[in-house]
Design an enzyme around this catalytic site. Structure first.
Site, PDB file in Angstrom:
ATOM      1  N   VAL A   1      -9.712   4.183  -2.482  1.00 23.41           N
ATOM      2  CA  VAL A   1      -9.436   4.835  -3.608  1.00 23.41           C
ATOM      3  C   VAL A   1     -10.371   5.307  -4.744  1.00 23.41           C
ATOM      4  CG1 VAL A   1      -7.558   4.857  -5.399  1.00 23.41           C
ATOM      5  CG2 VAL A   1      -7.049   4.221  -3.360  1.00 23.41           C
TER       6      VAL A   1
ATOM      7  N   ASN B   1     -20.368  -5.314   4.936  1.00 23.53           N
ATOM      8  CA  ASN B   1     -20.313  -4.514   6.085  1.00 23.53           C
ATOM      9  C   ASN B   1     -21.578  -4.557   6.901  1.00 23.53           C
ATOM     10  OD1 ASN B   1     -18.719  -2.534   3.692  1.00 23.53           O
ATOM     11  ND2 ASN B   1     -17.642  -3.544   5.349  1.00 23.53           N
TER      12      ASN B   1
ATOM     13  N   HIS C   1     -21.540   8.474   7.205  1.00 20.65           N
ATOM     14  CA  HIS C   1     -22.597   7.897   6.505  1.00 20.65           C
ATOM     15  C   HIS C   1     -22.887   6.728   6.636  1.00 20.65           C
ATOM     16  CE1 HIS C   1     -19.000   6.787   4.078  1.00 20.65           C
ATOM     17  NE2 HIS C   1     -19.900   6.041   3.158  1.00 20.65           N
TER      18      HIS C   1
ATOM     19  N   CYS D   1     -18.037  -7.191  -1.879  1.00 18.75           N
ATOM     20  CA  CYS D   1     -18.435  -6.031  -0.733  1.00 18.75           C
ATOM     21  C   CYS D   1     -20.049  -6.135  -0.981  1.00 18.75           C
ATOM     22  CB  CYS D   1     -18.195  -4.694  -1.536  1.00 18.75           C
ATOM     23  SG  CYS D   1     -16.564  -4.274  -0.987  1.00 18.75           S
TER      24      CYS D   1
ATOM     25  N   ARG E   1      -9.846   0.667  10.111  1.00 17.04           N
ATOM     26  CA  ARG E   1     -11.293   0.788  10.620  1.00 17.04           C
ATOM     27  C   ARG E   1     -11.917  -0.370  11.599  1.00 17.04           C
ATOM     28  NH1 ARG E   1     -14.278   2.371   4.939  1.00 17.04           N
ATOM     29  NH2 ARG E   1     -12.947   3.623   4.224  1.00 17.04           N
TER      30      ARG E   1
ATOM     31  N   ASP F   1     -11.168  -7.657   2.857  1.00 17.09           N
ATOM     32  CA  ASP F   1     -11.791  -8.144   1.615  1.00 17.09           C
ATOM     33  C   ASP F   1     -11.175  -7.501   0.576  1.00 17.09           C
ATOM     34  OD1 ASP F   1     -13.364  -6.024   1.587  1.00 17.09           O
ATOM     35  OD2 ASP F   1     -15.023  -7.172   1.668  1.00 17.09           O
TER      36      ASP F   1
ATOM     37  N   HIS G   1     -10.511  -2.440   3.870  1.00 14.81           N
ATOM     38  CA  HIS G   1     -10.807  -3.675   4.610  1.00 14.81           C
ATOM     39  C   HIS G   1     -10.050  -4.986   4.227  1.00 14.81           C
ATOM     40  CE1 HIS G   1     -15.000  -1.720   4.532  1.00 14.81           C
ATOM     41  NE2 HIS G   1     -14.488  -1.414   5.885  1.00 14.81           N
TER      42      HIS G   1
ATOM     43  N   TYR H   1     -12.925   8.172   2.922  1.00 15.24           N
ATOM     44  CA  TYR H   1     -11.539   8.465   2.922  1.00 15.24           C
ATOM     45  C   TYR H   1     -10.917   7.309   3.154  1.00 15.24           C
ATOM     46  CZ  TYR H   1      -7.145  10.481   4.488  1.00 15.24           C
ATOM     47  OH  TYR H   1      -5.840  10.822   4.309  1.00 15.24           O
TER      48      TYR H   1
ATOM     49  N   GLU I   1     -16.416  -3.271  11.458  1.00  9.31           N
ATOM     50  CA  GLU I   1     -16.929  -3.296   9.649  1.00  9.31           C
ATOM     51  C   GLU I   1     -17.659  -4.441   9.353  1.00  9.31           C
ATOM     52  OE1 GLU I   1     -15.944  -0.127   7.810  1.00  9.31           O
ATOM     53  OE2 GLU I   1     -16.202   0.521   9.790  1.00  9.31           O
TER      54      GLU I   1
END
EC number: 3.5.3.23
Length: 448
Positions: A26, A110, A137, A371, A214, A252, A250, A23, A174
């Site tokens: 996007v 992360n 998760h 990422c 986060r 980044d 985030h 969540y 994170e």
């Protein structure tokens, strides 16, 4: 002594799927429930690693996690054999099974926050695994992440490892997705830049209204303390809450930095001028010349940035001093973003070239080039102390592509996650992978 920034890319796991679990992300939400292609995803990631290696950059690989995470499901009350646990979770709580199958560990930005030896009080490279406790998760990743990093960077003379911060909202961490390091040279003392979304205890800081922030200020400060960073080598900045509410989960996704350069969107931060002045002053005291490239909202909107992942790119320094930007194919597909990039590289400025990579499988789940990599600055001695099995070479690339072809499915839907055979396939693949990468026993099924 020569120093390097080594990119350790996450190897996409065999259960890569579009669960729509994140969540505030996007792309993750918009592609939820579509069928994925784990084999294509892994090969796309490996192709990027190989290309950067062939360009002369130091490149490594970081192993994926065991999925589904049966032990996590057992902690939530499911019992019986492994197959029964999966069957019962699929029948009674499918969202929990989907979460336990997430391959999000592929986004190793992360995985942890890393501070080079030139910055730390004890002269070692420090790693703190991210607790990622904003999303269930991802919160189950850090125990295995710590073991994998420990197997990669095992020499205690050069490397120090810290456990994840307490798994509570006040210390949401994170990892390197909200951390950048600026320096004149990778082997010289630099300035570590921590970006947070909110403060857990200080109400003076505004917070987003729609999506969660986060990373907390308190988590960033704790990591800086654990790593023994000096006050004059750290800058904290708050992410703009309004861009978090537009899908910038985030830092980044809205900014990227490397060397002496910060490439960022005009709306990325709060108190931008103050932040830039502090970075310039502190890096200047360490012999550096801080420079910034601001992308104006009039040319690229925040929506453009989120959909194209313009800033979720890799900003790389080449031997001749010029900079290269690695972007996903989606940047070329966005007219405004591509027009901006063409102007950027033709202006004779800091960024001279843009290279485009097809990372569609990762992008559809919400992760781009930045990422997929964890940056670790190492001097020659430290690089020599890294487990050589995880450093990318042409033979290792060939071996890993053969390994993917042998073990990965080319289609995976949500219903496939309920197949106990998938767990056996994953464990067989990972057991072989630990031998290829010379990691030893790092997965729960190998230890228990």
């Amino acid at each position: 002594m020569k120093s390097y920034e080594v990119n350790f890319d996450g190897l996409v796991g065999p259960t890569h799927n579009y669960g729509g679990l994140s969540y505030g992300n996007v792309a993750s939400q918009s592609n939820s429930q579509q069928s994925s292609n784990p084999k294509e995803a892994a090969l796309q990631g490996l192709a990027k690693m190989k290309a950067l290696m062939e360009m002369g950059f130091q490149q490594g690989v970081l192993a994926p996690q065991e999925r589904p995470d049966v032990a996590a499901l057992r902690r939530l009350g499911f019992s019986g054999s492994d197959a029964q646990v999966i069957e019962r979770a699929a029948k009674d709580a499918m969202p929990l099974l989907v979460a336990s199958c997430s391959a999000s560990s592929m986004w190793v930005a992360n995985a942890a926050t890393v501070s080079p030896s030139a910055d730390t009080a004890d002269g070692r490279v420090h790693f703190t695994a991210a607790n990622l406790n904003c999303k269930y998760h991802r919160s189950i990743e850090h125990p295995t992440t710590s073991r994998v990093l420990g197997a990669m960077f095992a020499d205690q003379k050069h490397f120090a490892h810290h456990a994840a911060l307490p798994a509570v909202a006040q210390f949401g961490d994170e990892g390197a997705a909200n951390h950048t390091r600026f320096c004149r040279d990778y082997g010289q003392a630099g300035v570590e830049f921590f970006v947070f979304g909110r403060s857990a205890f200080d109400t003076r800081y505004p917070a987003p209204q729609k999506y969660p922030a986060r990373q907390t200020l308190e988590a960033s400060q704790a990591v800086a303390r654990l790593h023994g960073l000096s006050e004059d080598g750290v800058v904290y900045a708050q992410q703009n809450p309004s861009v978090i509410d537009q899908g910038v989960f985030h830092n980044d996704v809205i900014a990227v930095g490397n060397g002496e350069v910060l490439f960022y969107h005009e709306d990325a931060f709060l108190e931008t001028d103050k932040m830039l002045a502090e970075l310039q002053a502190k890096l200047g005291k360490r012999g550096g010349n801080f420079q910034s490239i601001c992308v104006p909202r009039s040319q690229v909107t925040v929506e453009d940035a989120v959909r194209s992942y313009l800033f979720n790119s890799q900003l790389l320094s080449r031997a001749d001093g010029s900079m290269l930007l690695i972007v996903p194919e989606e940047c070329r597909g966005n007219e405004r973003v591509w027009q901006y990039l063409q102007g950027l590289t033709s202006s004779g400025g800091l960024i001279r070239e843009v290279k485009v990579f097809d990372l569609k499988q990762s992008m559809q789940n919400g992760g781009g080039p930045a990422c997929l990599r964890l940056r670790v600055a190492l001097n020659q001695t430290e690089l020599a102390a890294v487990n050589p099995g995880v450093i990318m070479t042409a033979p290792l690339y060939d071996t890993l592509t053969q390994w993917v072809d042998k073990h990965y499915r080319d289609r995976l839907s949500e219903n496939d996650l309920a197949d106990p055979q998938l767990l056996l396939e994953c464990r067989t693949a990972l057991d072989e992978l630990t031998q290829i990468l010379k990691l030893g026993a790092v997965y729960p099924f190998q230890i228990n």
